[in-house]
Design a protein around this motif. Structure first.
Motif, PDB file in Angstrom:
ATOM      1  N   VAL A  22       0.236  -1.140   0.105  1.00 18.99           N
ATOM      2  CA  VAL A  22      -0.576  -0.461  -0.016  1.00 18.99           C
ATOM      3  C   VAL A  22       0.389   1.425   0.125  1.00 18.99           C
ATOM      4  N   TRP A  26      -0.213   0.180  -4.315  1.00 16.72           N
ATOM      5  CA  TRP A  26      -1.402  -0.980  -4.727  1.00 16.72           C
ATOM      6  C   TRP A  26      -2.656  -1.138  -3.962  1.00 16.72           C
ATOM      7  N   ASP A  27      -3.855  -1.108  -4.151  1.00 23.05           N
ATOM      8  CA  ASP A  27      -4.500  -1.555  -3.960  1.00 23.05           C
ATOM      9  C   ASP A  27      -5.179  -2.789  -3.389  1.00 23.05           C
ATOM     10  N   ARG A  46      -4.605   1.084   5.307  1.00 18.26           N
ATOM     11  CA  ARG A  46      -5.312   2.128   5.205  1.00 18.26           C
ATOM     12  C   ARG A  46      -4.132   3.593   5.628  1.00 18.26           C
ATOM     13  N   GLY A  49      -1.559   3.455   3.398  1.00 17.08           N
ATOM     14  CA  GLY A  49      -1.793   4.268   1.950  1.00 17.08           C
ATOM     15  C   GLY A  49      -2.078   5.572   1.206  1.00 17.08           C
ATOM     16  N   THR A  53      -6.392   5.072  -1.662  1.00 16.23           N
ATOM     17  CA  THR A  53      -5.774   3.564  -2.145  1.00 16.23           C
ATOM     18  C   THR A  53      -7.614   2.806  -1.623  1.00 16.23           C
TER      19      THR A  53
END
Length: 234
Positions: A22, A26-27, A46, A49, A53
């Protein structure tokens, strides 16, 4: 953004790999059997990110075909998948093979062999659409004969062979059996109850080896983290 599915991402190596991905944009789709631990991991993912994200969590057991179907559907909401990390593993009991309960061995193989293949089968069209990467997390117990490790080791040896055959069958993918080596994780502690495993490296120290596979995409094969780490920065 590239998309990855990481199984067993609520703790240990799966969580550490997710944090690194993340941070690189990246997702993620992640799963874990402990929904509380998974929620904590997702909150951390989360927070690491960017503002766009996406981290989608699906609690459940990879040995359950219905759960794997849900994972595949959730991945599909993000687009083609670029990376599948089959990290979720079951240690199982550790008696000698002469005393190993066969029903427990079936359970270990269901998590360590059948579940990874089941996810690969479900995600194969999406993976091949973008020339994706499959990382099947293995173990040195797959290639070394350790007493009391026969059930787990046999399952990881089967996963290694599955990876090797898939690589031959699907030249449009990169397929890696990835041996991270000993790590300071809850599962490793389960294998050595009552022992101090603080001398083992943390899972985050192994992540750069995984990233090297994903970013450099060497030929499909079996790779040890120690060997990949020795070449980082070389």
């Amino acid at each position: 953004m590239p998309v990855a599915l990481i199984t067993g991402a609520s703790r240990g190596f799966g969580r550490a790999a997710g944090l690194a991905l993340v941070a690189r944009g990246w997702d993620l789709v992640v799963d874990g059997r402990d929904s509380t631990a998974l929620d904590r991991a997702v909150a951390e993912l989360r927070s690491r990110g960017g503002p766009h994200t996406q981290v989608l969590a699906v609690p459940g057991d990879v040995a359950d075909p219905a759960h794997r179907e849900v994972l595949a559907r959730v991945v599909g909401t993000l687009g083609p998948i670029d990376l599948l990390v089959n990290n979720a593993s079951a240690l199982g009991p550790m008696p000698s093979l002469g005393d190993y309960p066969l029903d427990r061995l079936e359970s270990v193989f269901a998590v360590n062999v059948l579940a990874p293949l089941g996810l690969i089968q479900l995600l194969l069209p999406s993976l091949t659409a973008g020339g994706g990467v499959v990382v099947n997390v293995s173990s040195d117990a797959a290639v070394e004969a350790y007493p009391q490790w026969g059930g787990y080791g046999a399952s990881k040896a089967a996963l290694d062979q599955l990876s090797a055959v898939l690589a031959v069958e699907r030249s449009d993918l990169r397929v890696y059996a990835f041996d991270p080596g000993d790590m300071r994780t809850a599962m490793h502690q389960e294998a050595f109850p009552g022992e101090d495993i603080s001398d083992r490296p943390g899972p985050e120290t192994v992540v750069p080896a995984l990233l090297r596979l994903v970013e450099e995409r060497p030929p499909s094969g079996r790779y040890r983290a120690s060997e990949l780490l020795a070449g980082v920065g070389a």
